[in-house]
Write an enzyme that holds these catalytic residues in place. Structure first.
Site, mmCIF file in Angstrom:
data_model
loop_
_atom_site.group_PDB
_atom_site.id
_atom_site.type_symbol
_atom_site.label_atom_id
_atom_site.label_comp_id
_atom_site.label_asym_id
_atom_site.label_seq_id
_atom_site.Cartn_x
_atom_site.Cartn_y
_atom_site.Cartn_z
ATOM 1 C CG ASP A 163 -0.351 -0.110 2.529
ATOM 2 O OD1 ASP A 163 -0.227 0.929 3.205
ATOM 3 O OD2 ASP A 163 0.007 -1.234 2.939
ATOM 4 C CG ASP A 197 -5.483 4.306 7.494
ATOM 5 O OD1 ASP A 197 -5.547 4.127 8.724
ATOM 6 O OD2 ASP A 197 -4.411 4.502 6.894
ATOM 7 C CD GLU A 235 -3.176 4.504 10.899
ATOM 8 O OE1 GLU A 235 -2.150 4.305 11.592
ATOM 9 O OE2 GLU A 235 -3.224 4.376 9.664
#
Length: 234
Positions: free
Chosen positions: A33, A122, A124
């Site tokens: 990625d 995503d 986090e």
């Protein structure tokens, strides 16, 4: 959903047969990625090194767009990689639905062409402030639900959730409500994915290192190439 259930059963079978996580990953499709930090990727070399898929960061919050996304996406496509896009969540700067719309409008779409993976959320550690973006666990779960549902309404797919177990426990209260709809992409550096967040019995993707001999973070897919194509097709 059938493919997602199959990935969970496959992981359970590997456990029953005694294969270690390190052994299990040896024959799995490998991926990377990337983001704007890897602006010029030699995609054909990446393909030749044995990589089968990639996720590419497209957006962040409600304003940021990866300036390299277009050429990264077209380069990965030309090299024959299965590819998907990433949205980096900022729950402190816009609703989940608004960020899903921004993502969808700027590279986060999905098409049933057998080579486009569902977009990834995503979510986090906050890179520039409070770890949980100042949200209590209930508000964070509502935010993720809002993003997930809006993305589903726009594409017909639930987003892949990228996270790590420690953050998920701290910021969602280890909520188990997403495992039946959203594939998990776990960030866990070491010889195995380790303990997973509540609600998931297996990870669909595993980010096992943040660097390697090829650009970007290093990933594995939990199934085989047929399963990866099935996931792309929905």
């Amino acid at each position: 959903m059938k493919s997602f259930i199959a990935f969970t059963l496959l992981a359970a079978l590997a456990t029953l047969t005694g294969a270690s996580p390190l052994e299990q990953r040896d024959n799995k499709p490998k991926g990377i990625d990337v983001s704007g930090f890897q602006s010029n990727v030699g995609w054909q070399s990446v393909k030749n090194s044995g990589v089968s898929f990639t996720y590419i960061k497209a957006t962040e919050g409600t304003t940021y767009k990866n300036p390299s996304f277009g050429q990264q996406w077209s380069g990965a496509s030309s090299a024959g990689l299965i590819r998907g896009s990433i949205h980096f969540a900022h729950p402190d700067s816009g609703t989940g639905s608004a960020q899903a719309q921004f993502f969808h409008s700027n590279g986060g779409g999905w098409s049933n062409d057998g080579k486009t993976l569902p977009g990834s959320l995503d979510i986090e550690n906050n890179p520039s402030g409070n770890t949980c973006y100042g949200l209590h666990v209930g508000s964070m779960v509502k935010w993720i639900t809002s993003f997930s549902n809006e993305y589903h309404s726009l594409t017909g797919r639930y987003p892949v959730i990228y996270t790590n177990t420690a953050w998920w426990k701290a910021c969602t209260g280890n909520n188990g409500g997403f495992g039946n709809s959203n594939p998990l992409w776990i960030a866990s550096y070491g010889s195995s994915p380790g303990a997973l967040p509540n609600g998931w019995n297996a990870a669909t993707f595993w980010q096992y290192a943040n660097s390697g001999s090829i650009p970007g973070d290093q990933d594995y897919f939990s199934g085989d190439m047929n399963g990866l194509v099935e996931l792309a097709r929905g």
